[in-house]
Design a protein around this motif. Structure first.
Motif, PDB file in Angstrom:
ATOM      1  N   GLN B  39      38.835  47.896  42.325  1.00 47.38           N
ATOM      2  CA  GLN B  39      38.872  47.234  41.034  1.00 47.38           C
ATOM      3  C   GLN B  39      40.323  46.985  40.649  1.00 47.38           C
ATOM      4  O   GLN B  39      41.144  47.891  40.744  1.00 47.38           O
ATOM      5  N   ILE B  40      40.613  45.772  40.245  1.00 39.15           N
ATOM      6  CA  ILE B  40      41.974  45.459  39.807  1.00 39.15           C
ATOM      7  C   ILE B  40      41.914  44.821  38.437  1.00 39.15           C
ATOM      8  O   ILE B  40      41.211  43.833  38.227  1.00 39.15           O
ATOM      9  N   GLN B  41      42.607  45.436  37.509  1.00 36.14           N
ATOM     10  CA  GLN B  41      42.567  44.956  36.139  1.00 36.14           C
ATOM     11  C   GLN B  41      43.987  44.653  35.679  1.00 36.14           C
ATOM     12  O   GLN B  41      44.909  45.430  35.925  1.00 36.14           O
ATOM     13  N   LEU B  74      39.170  34.716  49.575  1.00 38.29           N
ATOM     14  CA  LEU B  74      39.217  35.614  50.732  1.00 38.29           C
ATOM     15  C   LEU B  74      38.659  36.989  50.383  1.00 38.29           C
ATOM     16  O   LEU B  74      37.937  37.600  51.168  1.00 38.29           O
ATOM     17  N   PHE B  75      39.004  37.474  49.186  1.00 47.31           N
ATOM     18  CA  PHE B  75      38.534  38.799  48.778  1.00 47.31           C
ATOM     19  C   PHE B  75      37.013  38.790  48.616  1.00 47.31           C
ATOM     20  O   PHE B  75      36.325  39.718  49.047  1.00 47.31           O
ATOM     21  N   LYS B  76      36.505  37.724  48.008  1.00 47.74           N
ATOM     22  CA  LYS B  76      35.051  37.594  47.819  1.00 47.74           C
ATOM     23  C   LYS B  76      34.342  37.583  49.171  1.00 47.74           C
ATOM     24  O   LYS B  76      33.362  38.291  49.388  1.00 47.74           O
ATOM     25  N   ARG B  85      29.566  43.275  46.908  1.00 46.21           N
ATOM     26  CA  ARG B  85      29.485  42.284  45.833  1.00 46.21           C
ATOM     27  C   ARG B  85      30.866  42.001  45.293  1.00 46.21           C
ATOM     28  O   ARG B  85      31.756  42.854  45.350  1.00 46.21           O
ATOM     29  N   PHE B  86      31.019  40.840  44.747  1.00 49.83           N
ATOM     30  CA  PHE B  86      32.280  40.471  44.133  1.00 49.83           C
ATOM     31  C   PHE B  86      32.002  40.036  42.711  1.00 49.83           C
ATOM     32  O   PHE B  86      31.030  39.335  42.440  1.00 49.83           O
ATOM     33  N   GLU B  87      32.830  40.478  41.794  1.00 45.83           N
ATOM     34  CA  GLU B  87      32.659  40.083  40.397  1.00 45.83           C
ATOM     35  C   GLU B  87      34.012  39.851  39.778  1.00 45.83           C
ATOM     36  O   GLU B  87      34.968  40.576  40.078  1.00 45.83           O
ATOM     37  N   ILE B  88      34.078  38.885  38.915  1.00 40.98           N
ATOM     38  CA  ILE B  88      35.322  38.697  38.180  1.00 40.98           C
ATOM     39  C   ILE B  88      34.969  38.359  36.738  1.00 40.98           C
ATOM     40  O   ILE B  88      34.093  37.553  36.468  1.00 40.98           O
ATOM     41  N   THR B  89      35.628  39.064  35.826  1.00 38.76           N
ATOM     42  CA  THR B  89      35.455  38.736  34.412  1.00 38.76           C
ATOM     43  C   THR B  89      36.840  38.595  33.814  1.00 38.76           C
ATOM     44  O   THR B  89      37.792  39.260  34.236  1.00 38.76           O
ATOM     45  N   SER B  90      36.944  37.728  32.847  1.00 42.99           N
ATOM     46  CA  SER B  90      38.259  37.463  32.289  1.00 42.99           C
ATOM     47  C   SER B  90      38.125  37.045  30.840  1.00 42.99           C
ATOM     48  O   SER B  90      37.158  36.396  30.447  1.00 42.99           O
ATOM     49  N   GLU B  91      39.073  37.479  30.043  1.00 44.30           N
ATOM     50  CA  GLU B  91      39.080  37.058  28.657  1.00 44.30           C
ATOM     51  C   GLU B  91      40.457  36.489  28.379  1.00 44.30           C
ATOM     52  O   GLU B  91      41.468  37.152  28.652  1.00 44.30           O
ATOM     53  N   GLN B  92      40.508  35.305  27.849  1.00 41.64           N
ATOM     54  CA  GLN B  92      41.804  34.680  27.635  1.00 41.64           C
ATOM     55  C   GLN B  92      42.632  35.459  26.633  1.00 41.64           C
ATOM     56  O   GLN B  92      42.148  35.851  25.571  1.00 41.64           O
ATOM     57  N   LEU B  97      39.559  41.201  35.122  1.00 39.38           N
ATOM     58  CA  LEU B  97      39.070  42.344  35.876  1.00 39.38           C
ATOM     59  C   LEU B  97      38.363  41.822  37.117  1.00 39.38           C
ATOM     60  O   LEU B  97      37.410  41.049  37.026  1.00 39.38           O
ATOM     61  N   THR B  98      38.869  42.239  38.277  1.00 43.56           N
ATOM     62  CA  THR B  98      38.271  41.806  39.544  1.00 43.56           C
ATOM     63  C   THR B  98      37.677  43.027  40.226  1.00 43.56           C
ATOM     64  O   THR B  98      38.294  44.089  40.258  1.00 43.56           O
TER      65      THR B  98
END
Lengths: 122, 181
Positions: B39-41, B74-76, B85-92, B97-98
């Motif tokens: 996890q990378i945030q 590539l990571f996905k 599984r791959f997930e990415i969420t982001s808030e401007q 968070l990947t």
């Protein structure tokens, strides 16, 4: 288990702080390792490793190292740029740990541009 | 990428490019469940809503030097070919968070590789950025926080070569320790 022990850092701190005042002055040489996805995939981390080892050995206060993104020349990665004050920046291509050591010892420390590895004068 | 730690270096770099001041890296290896998650945030600018849906499309990128962006794709792909599984969420304005998970013993899973070198490369290249690293291995954990190291160093820059070599050795030792090797 848990946190990294920081006690050893204290000894190191004393050793390093002696040189600190010298490093305050402006650095005259900047070495940039380009670490975009392309650079990382082709070995930029090993180049950075080699560079930091050379930096420790050389113990020079006027050299600064930084990382940056991709130059836009992905097919020639890993790229390293050496900028010496008063001279045009030189971009190197297809770098590896060995070439990095040579560029550091010859170009960074002695000012001899390693044209065999150079991509461009910028 | 030959090692997962290179993906980590790449994704951390994404955060830094997005203006983050703190990167949190979390690696969790649970052998009993046969999983490895990364996890990378970051607390950077975040990804615009219009872009997040197809951010793993290699032809979608914010960069201006070229028109392809391979990092997240590539990571996905690395996670998905290992039953992960791959997930990415982001808030401007708040950050991204990947998350990638992997079947731990999957034949195609790249080794985690040289994490100390990834962390030290980040510190050498971006000394002004803070990094928080947590590694869980079967319940044992190791944490590393550049903010604590900085406080201890008392004004000596994090990218001082002697400091970096010392940290690299220390991180390697601690990681070997939690992995019992």
């Amino acid at each position: 288990m848990g946190k990294l022990s920081v006690s050893d850092l204290k000894n190191l701190k004393e050793k390093v702080s002696k040189d600190m005042s010298l490093r305050e002055g402006k650095s005259k040489i900047l070495v940039t390792v380009h670490m975009g996805t392309c650079g990382i995939a082709s070995g930029a981390r090993e180049v950075m490793d080699a560079l930091m080892k050379e930096m420790e050995e050389a113990d020079r206060q006027d050299i600064r190292v930084m990382a940056a993104g991709c130059l836009g020349m992905c097919s020639s990665e890993p790229n390293v740029t050496v900028e010496i004050e008063g001279q045009p920046p030189i971009a190197y291509q297809f770098m590896d740990a060995n070439k990095m050591r040579q560029v550091f010892k010859r170009h960074v420390l002695k000012g001899e541009v390693q044209t065999d590895f150079a991509l461009a004068k910028m | 990428m030959k090692e997962l730690s290179l993906h980590i270096l790449d994704l951390a770099e994404n955060g830094i490019t997005a203006g983050a001041s703190l990167i949190r890296i979390h690696v969790n290896e649970i052998l009993s469940e046969n999983t490895l998650t990364i996890q990378i945030q970051d607390n950077g600018n975040g990804i615009p809503l219009a872009m997040i849906e197809n951010i793993t499309d290699p032809f979608v990128t914010t960069r201006t030097t070229r028109r392809v962006g391979m990092g997240l794709s590539l990571f996905k792909a690395a996670a998905e070919r290992c039953n992960g599984r791959f997930e990415i969420t982001s808030e401007q304005g708040k950050g991204t968070l990947t998350n990638g998970s992997f079947q731990h013993d999957h034949i195609d899973r790249a080794p985690l590789g040289d994490m100390p070198s990834t962390l030290v490369s980040l510190m050498a290249g971006y000394p002004e950025i803070d990094i928080e690293y947590t590694h869980l291995y079967d319940g044992l954990n190791f944490t590393f926080d550049t903010r604590e190291i900085r406080a201890e160093l008392d004004g000596i820059p994090l990218n001082e070569p002697a400091v970096l070599q010392h940290l690299k050795k220390a991180i390697k030792q601690e990681l070997d320790h939690i992995k019992g090797s």
